[in-house]
Scaffold this motif. Structure first.
Motif, PDB file in Angstrom:
ATOM      1  N   GLN A 219       0.825  -1.207   0.000  1.00  0.00           N
ATOM      2  CA  GLN A 219       0.000   0.000   0.000  1.00  0.00           C
ATOM      3  C   GLN A 219       0.863   1.263   0.000  1.00  0.00           C
ATOM      4  O   GLN A 219       0.469   2.291  -0.569  1.00  0.00           O
ATOM      5  N   ARG A 220       2.011   1.208   0.617  1.00  0.00           N
ATOM      6  CA  ARG A 220       2.914   2.352   0.554  1.00  0.00           C
ATOM      7  C   ARG A 220       3.409   2.586  -0.874  1.00  0.00           C
ATOM      8  O   ARG A 220       3.535   3.733  -1.324  1.00  0.00           O
ATOM      9  N   LYS A 221       3.715   1.509  -1.549  1.00  0.00           N
ATOM     10  CA  LYS A 221       4.131   1.643  -2.941  1.00  0.00           C
ATOM     11  C   LYS A 221       2.989   2.202  -3.788  1.00  0.00           C
ATOM     12  O   LYS A 221       3.194   3.051  -4.681  1.00  0.00           O
ATOM     13  N   THR A 222       1.780   1.714  -3.514  1.00  0.00           N
ATOM     14  CA  THR A 222       0.619   2.217  -4.245  1.00  0.00           C
ATOM     15  C   THR A 222       0.405   3.700  -3.967  1.00  0.00           C
ATOM     16  O   THR A 222       0.079   4.490  -4.869  1.00  0.00           O
ATOM     17  N   LEU A 223       0.575   4.110  -2.696  1.00  0.00           N
ATOM     18  CA  LEU A 223       0.432   5.527  -2.342  1.00  0.00           C
ATOM     19  C   LEU A 223       1.495   6.373  -3.035  1.00  0.00           C
ATOM     20  O   LEU A 223       1.202   7.503  -3.503  1.00  0.00           O
ATOM     21  N   ASP A 224       2.693   5.872  -3.136  1.00  0.00           N
ATOM     22  CA  ASP A 224       3.764   6.624  -3.797  1.00  0.00           C
ATOM     23  C   ASP A 224       3.422   6.847  -5.273  1.00  0.00           C
ATOM     24  O   ASP A 224       3.607   7.948  -5.814  1.00  0.00           O
ATOM     25  N   ILE A 225       2.874   5.797  -5.893  1.00  0.00           N
ATOM     26  CA  ILE A 225       2.468   5.934  -7.300  1.00  0.00           C
ATOM     27  C   ILE A 225       1.322   6.931  -7.417  1.00  0.00           C
ATOM     28  O   ILE A 225       1.283   7.767  -8.334  1.00  0.00           O
ATOM     29  N   ALA A 226       0.381   6.838  -6.466  1.00  0.00           N
ATOM     30  CA  ALA A 226      -0.774   7.736  -6.514  1.00  0.00           C
ATOM     31  C   ALA A 226      -0.349   9.192  -6.356  1.00  0.00           C
ATOM     32  O   ALA A 226      -0.889  10.092  -7.033  1.00  0.00           O
ATOM     33  N   ASP A 227       0.603   9.449  -5.479  1.00  0.00           N
ATOM     34  CA  ASP A 227       1.095  10.816  -5.289  1.00  0.00           C
ATOM     35  C   ASP A 227       1.720  11.351  -6.577  1.00  0.00           C
ATOM     36  O   ASP A 227       1.499  12.514  -6.965  1.00  0.00           O
ATOM     37  N   LYS A 228       2.528  10.532  -7.212  1.00  0.00           N
ATOM     38  CA  LYS A 228       3.189  10.969  -8.441  1.00  0.00           C
ATOM     39  C   LYS A 228       2.176  11.209  -9.557  1.00  0.00           C
ATOM     40  O   LYS A 228       2.295  12.191 -10.315  1.00  0.00           O
ATOM     41  N   GLN A 229       1.150  10.317  -9.643  1.00  0.00           N
ATOM     42  CA  GLN A 229       0.145  10.495 -10.686  1.00  0.00           C
ATOM     43  C   GLN A 229      -0.716  11.725 -10.419  1.00  0.00           C
ATOM     44  O   GLN A 229      -1.166  12.397 -11.349  1.00  0.00           O
ATOM     45  N   GLN A 230      -0.938  12.026  -9.133  1.00  0.00           N
ATOM     46  CA  GLN A 230      -1.705  13.215  -8.808  1.00  0.00           C
ATOM     47  C   GLN A 230      -0.940  14.477  -9.188  1.00  0.00           C
ATOM     48  O   GLN A 230      -1.514  15.455  -9.681  1.00  0.00           O
ATOM     49  N   GLN A 231       0.373  14.452  -8.983  1.00  0.00           N
ATOM     50  CA  GLN A 231       1.196  15.618  -9.285  1.00  0.00           C
ATOM     51  C   GLN A 231       1.202  15.953 -10.771  1.00  0.00           C
ATOM     52  O   GLN A 231       1.305  17.113 -11.170  1.00  0.00           O
ATOM     53  N   ILE A 232       1.063  14.928 -11.607  1.00  0.00           N
ATOM     54  CA  ILE A 232       1.053  15.170 -13.049  1.00  0.00           C
ATOM     55  C   ILE A 232      -0.372  15.283 -13.578  1.00  0.00           C
ATOM     56  O   ILE A 232      -0.583  15.377 -14.789  1.00  0.00           O
ATOM     57  N   GLY A 233      -1.345  15.190 -12.645  1.00  0.00           N
ATOM     58  CA  GLY A 233      -2.735  15.365 -13.037  1.00  0.00           C
ATOM     59  C   GLY A 233      -3.393  14.131 -13.591  1.00  0.00           C
ATOM     60  O   GLY A 233      -4.505  14.211 -14.123  1.00  0.00           O
ATOM     61  N   ALA A 234      -2.739  12.957 -13.436  1.00  0.00           N
ATOM     62  CA  ALA A 234      -3.328  11.726 -13.963  1.00  0.00           C
ATOM     63  C   ALA A 234      -4.393  11.154 -13.036  1.00  0.00           C
ATOM     64  O   ALA A 234      -5.273  10.417 -13.483  1.00  0.00           O
ATOM     65  N   LYS A 235      -4.306  11.487 -11.737  1.00  0.00           N
ATOM     66  CA  LYS A 235      -5.277  10.997 -10.789  1.00  0.00           C
ATOM     67  C   LYS A 235      -5.747  12.156  -9.919  1.00  0.00           C
ATOM     68  O   LYS A 235      -5.037  13.154  -9.738  1.00  0.00           O
ATOM     69  N   SER A 236      -6.924  11.983  -9.361  1.00  0.00           N
ATOM     70  CA  SER A 236      -7.498  13.047  -8.535  1.00  0.00           C
ATOM     71  C   SER A 236      -7.019  12.930  -7.094  1.00  0.00           C
ATOM     72  O   SER A 236      -6.496  11.895  -6.667  1.00  0.00           O
ATOM     73  N   LEU A 237      -7.251  14.031  -6.345  1.00  0.00           N
ATOM     74  CA  LEU A 237      -6.885  14.040  -4.928  1.00  0.00           C
ATOM     75  C   LEU A 237      -7.692  13.019  -4.134  1.00  0.00           C
ATOM     76  O   LEU A 237      -7.185  12.398  -3.194  1.00  0.00           O
ATOM     77  N   SER A 238      -8.937  12.814  -4.505  1.00  0.00           N
ATOM     78  CA  SER A 238      -9.779  11.860  -3.766  1.00  0.00           C
ATOM     79  C   SER A 238      -9.223  10.442  -3.857  1.00  0.00           C
ATOM     80  O   SER A 238      -9.275   9.674  -2.887  1.00  0.00           O
ATOM     81  N   ASP A 239      -8.653  10.097  -5.022  1.00  0.00           N
ATOM     82  CA  ASP A 239      -8.055   8.769  -5.163  1.00  0.00           C
ATOM     83  C   ASP A 239      -6.849   8.623  -4.229  1.00  0.00           C
ATOM     84  O   ASP A 239      -6.660   7.599  -3.576  1.00  0.00           O
ATOM     85  N   THR A 240      -6.028   9.666  -4.179  1.00  0.00           N
ATOM     86  CA  THR A 240      -4.852   9.617  -3.308  1.00  0.00           C
ATOM     87  C   THR A 240      -5.264   9.518  -1.832  1.00  0.00           C
ATOM     88  O   THR A 240      -4.673   8.752  -1.053  1.00  0.00           O
ATOM     89  N   LEU A 241      -6.277  10.279  -1.463  1.00  0.00           N
ATOM     90  CA  LEU A 241      -6.748  10.232  -0.077  1.00  0.00           C
ATOM     91  C   LEU A 241      -7.317   8.859   0.263  1.00  0.00           C
ATOM     92  O   LEU A 241      -7.175   8.379   1.396  1.00  0.00           O
ATOM     93  N   ALA A 242      -7.947   8.225  -0.685  1.00  0.00           N
ATOM     94  CA  ALA A 242      -8.493   6.880  -0.442  1.00  0.00           C
ATOM     95  C   ALA A 242      -7.367   5.882  -0.155  1.00  0.00           C
ATOM     96  O   ALA A 242      -7.462   5.048   0.754  1.00  0.00           O
ATOM     97  N   VAL A 243      -6.282   5.962  -0.933  1.00  0.00           N
ATOM     98  CA  VAL A 243      -5.131   5.081  -0.707  1.00  0.00           C
ATOM     99  C   VAL A 243      -4.494   5.378   0.641  1.00  0.00           C
ATOM    100  O   VAL A 243      -4.135   4.480   1.406  1.00  0.00           O
ATOM    101  N   ARG A 244      -4.350   6.685   0.958  1.00  0.00           N
ATOM    102  CA  ARG A 244      -3.735   7.073   2.230  1.00  0.00           C
ATOM    103  C   ARG A 244      -4.563   6.571   3.425  1.00  0.00           C
ATOM    104  O   ARG A 244      -4.032   6.103   4.421  1.00  0.00           O
ATOM    105  N   ALA A 245      -5.883   6.664   3.305  1.00  0.00           N
ATOM    106  CA  ALA A 245      -6.763   6.203   4.385  1.00  0.00           C
ATOM    107  C   ALA A 245      -6.664   4.691   4.574  1.00  0.00           C
ATOM    108  O   ALA A 245      -6.632   4.179   5.702  1.00  0.00           O
ATOM    109  N   GLN A 246      -6.599   3.977   3.436  1.00  0.00           N
ATOM    110  CA  GLN A 246      -6.486   2.519   3.537  1.00  0.00           C
ATOM    111  C   GLN A 246      -5.153   2.119   4.160  1.00  0.00           C
ATOM    112  O   GLN A 246      -5.082   1.182   4.972  1.00  0.00           O
ATOM    113  N   LEU A 247      -4.080   2.825   3.810  1.00  0.00           N
ATOM    114  CA  LEU A 247      -2.775   2.540   4.396  1.00  0.00           C
ATOM    115  C   LEU A 247      -2.791   2.778   5.908  1.00  0.00           C
ATOM    116  O   LEU A 247      -2.293   1.955   6.685  1.00  0.00           O
ATOM    117  N   ALA A 248      -3.377   3.890   6.323  1.00  0.00           N
ATOM    118  CA  ALA A 248      -3.442   4.190   7.757  1.00  0.00           C
ATOM    119  C   ALA A 248      -4.266   3.147   8.499  1.00  0.00           C
ATOM    120  O   ALA A 248      -3.931   2.751   9.621  1.00  0.00           O
TER     121      ALA A 248
END
Length: 504
Positions: A219-248
């Motif tokens: 899940q940490r690896k998935t979150l790292d990918i999600a952060d990078k994709q969000q920075q380039i606009g490929a994914k939304s903030l809500s997707d990143t927050l969902a991964v972060r919540a699941q990791l926590a």
């Protein structure tokens, strides 16, 4: 002269005591252990010949071998040297074993002491008295003395056991000794079972922690990918927050698991007779513990002889039966024989000289007439105590049969649970692999991936718990059947600290 007179008197006293004792009877009920339940199986339905199999570690079928005895070192059937070492260490160092051994020695000495009531009490007396007699006592005008009177004598006293009160008392003490022996065996059995169960729980928790940590890494690896994709606009903030919540959420499950592991290790240290800080036990893994496949199932008729708690209940029943005889004998006549022989003289040098010898023989009869109802109520109390212990015996037997039935059925259903859980874990793993592949191809979103990871985590943890439950329930069956303990075989296995090195 005096010793010769005393010798004849003692011989007569011993002869009379022997004749009366041999002709006496022991009042009260004669003990007979109740019959075991007349059944040919433990469960409502006959057991299957073997459990189902599962395509997973510890998924082998377990075969029930009816009429076989549990091996004494049953923990060795798990095929793990560290587990066997722990059990042996506990049997050698646990204070609970030392306590039970001391209680047994105490009961043995009390039983030996009670046997002394069958023999005459012989005491030697030596004394000197300085006195002055009045004219009235001595018949001499002005009185006699002062003078010193020296005496030396041997006295014998014996209460005839006409109605077996002493013998019933000895019987009660011997039963108490048997009770403590059964309690010692029960301590052996319980301690071994606790060590095995705690060790298996420790291994299960370690495996659960390791599996959870792997999922956290994913899940940490998935979150790292999600952060990078969000920075380039490929994914939304809500997707990143969902991964972060699941990791926590997943990380939050680790502290409770680690706390359980620490508590299990601390409990294990107590079983091994040491402190948590001194615990020296190598890590145990589930993969290193092998599931016993051949499971002996003793016949129901043998359970009352194998279970230490039933043997303890039988000994308690025996003691209560004997106490009824003791209370009954206390209400009946008691005949006491006494005798003494010795010498009295006005100087020590004249002791045992001619004319100083003295002897006596006595016979006493005591029949209790009125004690305010004390003796009657003590007898009734003893009878009520016997009724209580008899009911306790029946309850102990019923509980024992329940324990065996529960353990047998648990093994049957554990195998079914493990098989179903293995299928569920395999399906969850395949779904997770497929979802990850789809996610990397952009064919599915974060939420589907997180749901697949969550499902796999739950299925994998449950599978680990199912494996551990099957191993632990096997130990529960071994202990429910009595653990193979025998009085003549237990001592060499558990040479715990004895009081031989304690100052007397």
């Amino acid at each position: 002269m005096a010793p010769r007179l005393f010798g004849r008197g003692a011989q007569r006293l011993a002869l009379i005591a022997t004749v009366v004792w041999l002709g006496g009877c022991a009042v009260g009920p004669d003990y007979r252990r109740p019959d075991a339940p007349s059944v040919d199986r433990y469960t409502t339905q006959p057991l299957p010949a073997a459990t189902v199999t599962a395509d997973t570690p510890d998924g082998d079928a377990q075969r029930f071998l009816a009429g076989r005895d549990v091996p004494q070192r049953w923990w060795s059937t798990y095929g793990n040297d560290e587990l066997s070492r722990r059990v042996q260490m506990a049997l050698q160092h646990s204070p609970s074993i030392a306590s039970a051994q001391a209680a047994l020695r105490q009961a043995q000495e009390n039983a030996s002491a009670a046997r002394g009531g069958l023999f005459p009490a012989v005491d030697a007396n030596l004394g000197a008295t300085r006195q002055k007699q009045s004219a009235v006592d001595s018949g001499v005008p002005g009185g006699a003395g002062p003078f010193t009177l020296y005496n030396a004598s041997v006295s014998v006293g014996y209460t005839l056991d006409l109605f077996g009160g002493v013998r019933r008392g000895i019987e009660a003490q011997l039963a108490q000794r048997d009770y403590q022996q059964a309690q010692l065996d029960s301590t052996y059995l319980t301690l071994a079972g606790n060590v095995v169960t705690a060790s298996l729980q420790e291994a299960s928790l370690r495996e659960q922690i390791r599996a959870t940590e792997q999922i956290v890494d994913w899940q940490r690896k998935t979150l790292d990918i999600a952060d990078k994709q969000q920075q380039i606009g490929a994914k939304s903030l809500s997707d990143t927050l969902a991964v972060r919540a699941q990791l926590a959420t997943t990380e939050a499950t680790l502290p409770p698991l680690r706390a359980q592991l620490a508590a299990t290790r601390n409990r294990l240290a107590t079983y091994l007779g040491t402190t948590p800080a001194q615990l020296d036990a190598a890590a145990l893994t589930l993969d290193a513990v092998h599931l016993p496949q051949d499971i002996p199932v003793s016949l129901p008729a043998q359970l009352v002889d194998q279970r230490p708690d039933i043997r303890a209940a039988s000994a308690a029943l025996h003691a209560a039966s004997a106490q009824v005889g003791v209370a009954t004998a206390a209400m009946l006549p008691q005949i006491t024989l006494s005798g003494s022989a010795g010498s009295q003289a006005f100087s020590r040098g004249d002791l045992f000289s001619a004319g100083t010898g003295a002897w006596s023989l006595g016979l006493g009869l005591t029949q209790p007439l009125f004690h305010g109802g004390e003796l009657l109520h003590k007898k009734r109390a003893a009878q009520a105590g016997l009724d209580k212990v008899a009911a306790d015996w029946q309850q102990t037997v019923l509980t024992a049969f329940q324990n065996v039935a529960d353990a047998l059925q648990a093994l049957e259903y554990d195998a079914q649970t493990l098989a179903a859980q293995a299928t569920a874990e395999q399906a969850a793993s395949q779904r997770l692999d497929l979802t990850r592949e789809q996610y990397h191809l952009g064919a599915t979103g974060y939420l589907n991936l997180l749901d697949a990871e969550r499902s796999y985590q739950q299925a994998h943890i449950t599978l680990i718990q199912a494996r551990a439950a099957r191993l632990s329930d096997t130990a529960a069956l071994y202990t429910a059947l009595g653990g193979g303990w025998r009085q003549d075989a237990a001592a060499p296995m558990a040479t715990s600290a004895s009081p031989s090195n304690v100052s007397r």
